[in-house]
Design a protein around this motif. Structure first.
Motif, mmCIF file in Angstrom:
data_model
loop_
_atom_site.group_PDB
_atom_site.id
_atom_site.type_symbol
_atom_site.label_atom_id
_atom_site.label_comp_id
_atom_site.label_asym_id
_atom_site.label_seq_id
_atom_site.Cartn_x
_atom_site.Cartn_y
_atom_site.Cartn_z
ATOM 1 N N GLY A 178 -26.572 23.122 103.627
ATOM 2 C CA GLY A 178 -25.440 23.876 103.097
ATOM 3 C C GLY A 178 -25.410 23.867 101.582
ATOM 4 N N LEU A 179 -25.673 22.707 100.985
ATOM 5 C CA LEU A 179 -25.666 22.606 99.526
ATOM 6 C C LEU A 179 -26.797 23.419 98.905
ATOM 7 N N MET A 180 -27.935 23.465 99.571
ATOM 8 C CA MET A 180 -29.041 24.280 99.072
ATOM 9 C C MET A 180 -28.700 25.767 99.160
ATOM 10 N N ALA A 181 -28.121 26.174 100.282
ATOM 11 C CA ALA A 181 -27.806 27.580 100.491
ATOM 12 C C ALA A 181 -26.678 28.063 99.584
ATOM 13 N N GLU A 182 -25.669 27.225 99.389
ATOM 14 C CA GLU A 182 -24.484 27.655 98.669
ATOM 15 C C GLU A 182 -24.497 27.282 97.181
ATOM 16 N N HIS A 183 -25.277 26.252 96.820
ATOM 17 C CA HIS A 183 -25.199 25.757 95.444
ATOM 18 C C HIS A 183 -26.557 25.481 94.804
ATOM 19 N N GLY A 184 -27.630 25.821 95.493
ATOM 20 C CA GLY A 184 -28.955 25.677 94.915
ATOM 21 C C GLY A 184 -29.355 24.254 94.574
ATOM 22 N N VAL A 185 -28.886 23.298 95.360
ATOM 23 C CA VAL A 185 -29.161 21.887 95.088
ATOM 24 C C VAL A 185 -30.654 21.583 95.245
ATOM 25 N N ASP A 186 -31.175 20.736 94.367
ATOM 26 C CA ASP A 186 -32.547 20.256 94.449
ATOM 27 C C ASP A 186 -32.630 19.228 95.582
ATOM 28 N N PRO A 187 -33.384 19.514 96.651
ATOM 29 C CA PRO A 187 -33.387 18.612 97.803
ATOM 30 C C PRO A 187 -33.915 17.215 97.495
ATOM 31 N N ARG A 188 -34.878 17.111 96.598
ATOM 32 C CA ARG A 188 -35.442 15.793 96.292
ATOM 33 C C ARG A 188 -34.437 14.935 95.521
ATOM 34 N N ASP A 189 -33.707 15.544 94.611
ATOM 35 C CA ASP A 189 -32.670 14.808 93.892
ATOM 36 C C ASP A 189 -31.602 14.317 94.869
ATOM 37 N N TYR A 190 -31.197 15.188 95.770
ATOM 38 C CA TYR A 190 -30.180 14.846 96.773
ATOM 39 C C TYR A 190 -30.660 13.714 97.677
ATOM 40 N N LYS A 225 -18.577 18.043 105.761
ATOM 41 C CA LYS A 225 -18.645 18.188 107.212
ATOM 42 C C LYS A 225 -18.759 19.659 107.635
ATOM 43 N N ALA A 226 -18.172 20.549 106.861
ATOM 44 C CA ALA A 226 -18.313 21.975 107.170
ATOM 45 C C ALA A 226 -19.774 22.392 107.062
ATOM 46 N N TYR A 227 -20.456 21.938 106.018
ATOM 47 C CA TYR A 227 -21.869 22.261 105.854
ATOM 48 C C TYR A 227 -22.709 21.607 106.953
ATOM 49 N N PHE A 228 -22.351 20.392 107.315
ATOM 50 C CA PHE A 228 -23.077 19.678 108.373
ATOM 51 C C PHE A 228 -23.025 20.457 109.683
ATOM 52 N N HIS A 229 -21.850 20.947 110.042
ATOM 53 C CA HIS A 229 -21.711 21.658 111.307
ATOM 54 C C HIS A 229 -22.247 23.080 111.238
ATOM 55 N N GLU A 230 -22.130 23.732 110.090
ATOM 56 C CA GLU A 230 -22.535 25.139 109.975
ATOM 57 C C GLU A 230 -24.021 25.309 109.678
ATOM 58 N N HIS A 231 -24.605 24.363 108.964
ATOM 59 C CA HIS A 231 -25.990 24.517 108.498
ATOM 60 C C HIS A 231 -26.963 23.513 109.116
ATOM 61 N N GLY A 232 -26.473 22.568 109.904
ATOM 62 C CA GLY A 232 -27.343 21.554 110.491
ATOM 63 C C GLY A 232 -27.329 20.254 109.718
ATOM 64 N N THR A 233 -27.316 20.343 108.392
ATOM 65 C CA THR A 233 -27.163 19.183 107.516
ATOM 66 C C THR A 233 -26.325 19.593 106.316
#
Length: 222
Positions: free
Chosen positions: A66-78, A54-62
Motif C-alpha cells: 500500500g505504501l509503495m502504491a500510494e506513496h512511492g516508498v522505497d521497499p528496501r528502506d522500509y 491496517k487498511a493497506y494491509f487488508h487492501e493490498h496484501g501488505t
C-alpha cells in the motif's frame, strides 16, 4: 507418511507465525515498527497511522504494498527499518527441527518478508540449513501474497509442480491462490490476524502445532 500426502514433493512454508508460534510475539514488534514508520512518513498520530497501516494491509496484501502504491516508498528502506527487531523472543523448537529434517523432498520458504530478515529468523530457530531457498518479497517483484502472480513466480523460479506441493501458512487468505493452482493447503490456526469475512473452503488441513502435525503425519497417525 500418510498415504494421502505421499505425492508431495515440495514442502513450502510461510515464515512469520508459521515456523514459530504467534505467541512468541515477534511479529508484534514488527507491527509496532510498521506503525511508527507510517506515523513518520505521513505525519500522523498513532491512531490515524494504525488505521492507514491496517487498511493497506487488508487492501493490498501488505502495508508495504500500500505504501509503495500510494506513496512511492522505497521497499528496501522500509524493510530494513521494520525488521530491525530483537530475535531473542524466538526459541528453537527441537520437535519442529527434527520433523522438518525428516521430510522427504524439497523444502522452501515463501514469505512477504525479505531474505535478510528470514535468514536471521531461521538462524535463531536452528533452521538455517533446512531450506533449499527463500522466495521473498523482492523475488515477487513486490507483489505480496495473496497476489496470484507471486505464486506463479514461485513455481516458475523453482520448477514447482503445484499438484505435488504443500503450502503451510498462518494467514488463511494466503492459501486461497495456492489451492486454486492445485497445492495442498495447511492453515495454522494460532491466533494470527486474519482478513475480514474469509471463507475456509480452500483449506485442506487446519492445525495448531506445526511440529506435532508433521511428526504425526510422518508417523502416519490420524
Amino acid at each position: 507418511m500418510r498415504p494421502e500426502l505421499s505425492h508431495i514433493r515440495n514442502w513450502i512454508f510461510d515464515l512469520d507465525n508459521t515456523l514459530y508460534p504467534a505467541s512468541a510475539n515477534l511479529f508484534d514488534l514488527i507491527d509496532a515498527r510498521i506503525g511508527a514508520y507510517v506515523e513518520r512518513l505521513l505525519n500522523l498520530d498513532s491512531v490515524e497511522a494504525r488505521k492507514v497501516q491496517k487498511a493497506y494491509f487488508h487492501e493490498h496484501g501488505t502495508t508495504l504494498a500500500g505504501l509503495m502504491a500510494e506513496h512511492g516508498v522505497d521497499p528496501r528502506d522500509y524493510l530494513d527499518d521494520v525488521h530491525d527487531v530483537d530475535m531473542a523472543v524466538l526459541e528453537q523448537n527441537e520437535a519442529l527441527v527434527g520433523a522438518l529434517a525428516r521430510l522427504p523432498g524439497r523444502k522452501l520458504i515463501f514469505t512477504n518478508g525479505d531474505v535478510a530478515y528470514a535468514g536471521r529468523v531461521l538462524d535463531r530457530l536452528g533452521l538455517a540449513q533446512t531450506f533449499e531457498a527463500i522466495h521473498d518479497i523482492h523475488a515477487t517483484a513486490y507483489r505480496p501474497k495473496p497476489d496470484p502472480l507471486a505464486y506463479a513466480g514461485l513455481c516458475e523460479a523453482f520448477d514447482i509442480v503445484p499438484h505435488e506441493s504443500l503450502f503451510v501458512e498462518d494467514m488463511a487468505r494466503n492459501l486461497k491462490p495456492a489451492k486454486a493452482i492445485g497445492m495442498t493447503t495447511v492453515w495454522i490456526d494460532n491466533g494470527s490476524e486474519q482478513g475480514p469475512g474469509e471463507d475456509r473452503d480452500f483449506i485442506d488441513y487446519t492445525i495448531t502445532d506445526l511440529g506435532q502435525w508433521l511428526h504425526d503425519m510422518l508417523e502416519d497417525k490420524a
